[in-house]
Design an enzyme around this catalytic site. Sequence first.
Site, mmCIF file in Angstrom:
data_model
loop_
_atom_site.group_PDB
_atom_site.id
_atom_site.type_symbol
_atom_site.label_atom_id
_atom_site.label_comp_id
_atom_site.label_asym_id
_atom_site.label_seq_id
_atom_site.Cartn_x
_atom_site.Cartn_y
_atom_site.Cartn_z
ATOM 1 N N ASP A 16 -49.550 -2.282 15.017
ATOM 2 C CA ASP A 16 -49.400 -1.681 16.351
ATOM 3 C C ASP A 16 -50.632 -0.856 16.723
ATOM 4 O OD1 ASP A 16 -48.107 -1.247 18.726
ATOM 5 O OD2 ASP A 16 -46.836 0.368 17.982
ATOM 6 N N HIS A 33 -56.811 -6.589 20.748
ATOM 7 C CA HIS A 33 -56.144 -7.629 19.958
ATOM 8 C C HIS A 33 -57.161 -8.390 19.108
ATOM 9 C CE1 HIS A 33 -52.407 -6.712 21.755
ATOM 10 N NE2 HIS A 33 -52.702 -7.165 22.958
ATOM 11 N N TRP A 65 -42.975 -11.393 24.742
ATOM 12 C CA TRP A 65 -43.113 -12.322 25.877
ATOM 13 C C TRP A 65 -42.966 -11.581 27.203
ATOM 14 C CZ3 TRP A 65 -45.009 -16.847 24.511
ATOM 15 C CH2 TRP A 65 -44.708 -17.380 23.256
ATOM 16 N N LEU A 127 -51.089 -15.220 -3.412
ATOM 17 C CA LEU A 127 -50.521 -14.331 -2.385
ATOM 18 C C LEU A 127 -49.888 -15.191 -1.296
ATOM 19 C CD1 LEU A 127 -50.563 -11.396 -1.069
ATOM 20 C CD2 LEU A 127 -52.663 -12.103 0.036
HETATM 21 C C1 IPE Z 1 -44.065 -4.187 17.733
HETATM 22 O O1 IPE Z 1 -44.963 -3.549 18.560
HETATM 23 C C2 IPE Z 1 -44.357 -5.639 17.669
HETATM 24 C C3 IPE Z 1 -45.626 -5.993 17.045
HETATM 25 C C4 IPE Z 1 -46.470 -5.185 16.504
HETATM 26 C C5 IPE Z 1 -45.908 -7.387 17.038
HETATM 27 P P1 IPE Z 1 -44.643 -3.269 20.084
HETATM 28 O O2 IPE Z 1 -45.826 -2.545 20.620
HETATM 29 O O3 IPE Z 1 -44.250 -4.524 20.766
HETATM 30 O O4 IPE Z 1 -43.354 -2.331 19.980
HETATM 31 P P2 IPE Z 1 -42.755 -1.284 20.989
HETATM 32 O O5 IPE Z 1 -42.629 -1.965 22.317
HETATM 33 O O6 IPE Z 1 -43.694 -0.124 21.056
HETATM 34 O O7 IPE Z 1 -41.440 -0.907 20.386
HETATM 35 C C1 IPE Z 2 -49.825 -4.527 18.717
HETATM 36 O O1 IPE Z 2 -50.603 -3.765 19.570
HETATM 37 C C2 IPE Z 2 -50.019 -5.998 18.893
HETATM 38 C C3 IPE Z 2 -48.911 -6.690 19.570
HETATM 39 C C4 IPE Z 2 -47.753 -6.179 19.847
HETATM 40 C C5 IPE Z 2 -49.142 -8.054 19.943
HETATM 41 P P1 IPE Z 2 -50.054 -3.323 20.997
HETATM 42 O O2 IPE Z 2 -50.520 -4.334 22.004
HETATM 43 O O3 IPE Z 2 -48.603 -3.105 20.965
HETATM 44 O O4 IPE Z 2 -50.833 -1.972 21.197
HETATM 45 P P2 IPE Z 2 -50.292 -0.676 21.949
HETATM 46 O O5 IPE Z 2 -48.986 -0.305 21.323
HETATM 47 O O6 IPE Z 2 -50.145 -1.058 23.394
HETATM 48 O O7 IPE Z 2 -51.348 0.342 21.717
HETATM 49 MG MG MG Z 3 -47.449 -1.461 20.678
#
Ligand code: IPE
Ligand code: IPE
Ligand code: MG
Length: 233
Positions: A16, A33, A65, A127
């Site tokens: 995240d 990303h 999505w 792994l």
């Molecule tokens: C969780 O992160 C999903 C992934 C890291 C793939 P999100 O950014 O989607 O989660 P929320 O919305 O903060 O709970």
């Molecule tokens: C995690 O980073 C990656 C995915 C959920 C795909 P985020 O895109 O959720 O990054 P923040 O939470 O907006 O910083």
């Molecule tokens: Mg996030």
Amino acid sequence: MTDEKRIPRHIAIILDGNGRWAKSRNLPRLMGHRAGLRKLEDMVRLVKREGIRYFSVYAFSTENWNRPIMEVTGLMSLFGYYLRRKVDEIKAEGARIRFCGRKDRIPDELLRQMKWAEDYTKDEKILDFIICLNYGGRAEIIDAVNSLIASKPQLPVTEEDLRKHFYLPDVPDPDLIVRTSGELRLSNFWLWESAYSEYYFTDIHWPDFGEEELHKALDSYAGRDRRYGGLKK
Ligand code: IPE
Ligand code: IPE
Ligand code: MG
């Protein structure tokens, strides 16, 4: 207990903070990303060096999505791009790539690349590198329930009966779940499997997570007392 350091057999990371990492640098979210995906190869190497057997990452949830279409399509093409570019290096580390999640909605081209990468690395044994893409813990449980019912099981069903219908039934539950970027929640990751997982949270955004942070998480894990409802050994 011996003096030997306790190492998780399965470490799971919720990747995240890519968006916030980009924002803090005045970059578009997709650059975050990209930076996040680049980090994964290093992490495979580091995790392997620690002697960890299973490494899973939450890369895209069933709820992701709901993001703007530009971000979703950008992410799907980045997944394909990094998969093609990094698969040889990952295989050279002795890592087997496995995907975990629903196969619907994923673009056909990416799906083909995912199958190819799984097949190409399937004999690697050091792994298991598990990429949870279009994964949701509730979706997994529902998919397992439907698959179990379709198999006409003997009643009453047991936990083990259900587990056999999960996406990757042979993978042990995560011992340690790490979440970067400060959020203190699971966001639908490994719901069933996390029943007795240990957690480690850090404010560091995923693209800045490195060796030092990994060691902090592992040191924290090594000091935990896992009781599983029993008493201290
Ligand atoms: C969780 O992160 C999903 C992934 C890291 C793939 P999100 O950014 O989607 O989660 P929320 O919305 O903060 O709970
Ligand atoms: C995690 O980073 C990656 C995915 C959920 C795909 P985020 O895109 O959720 O990054 P923040 O939470 O907006 O910083
Ligand atoms: Mg996030």
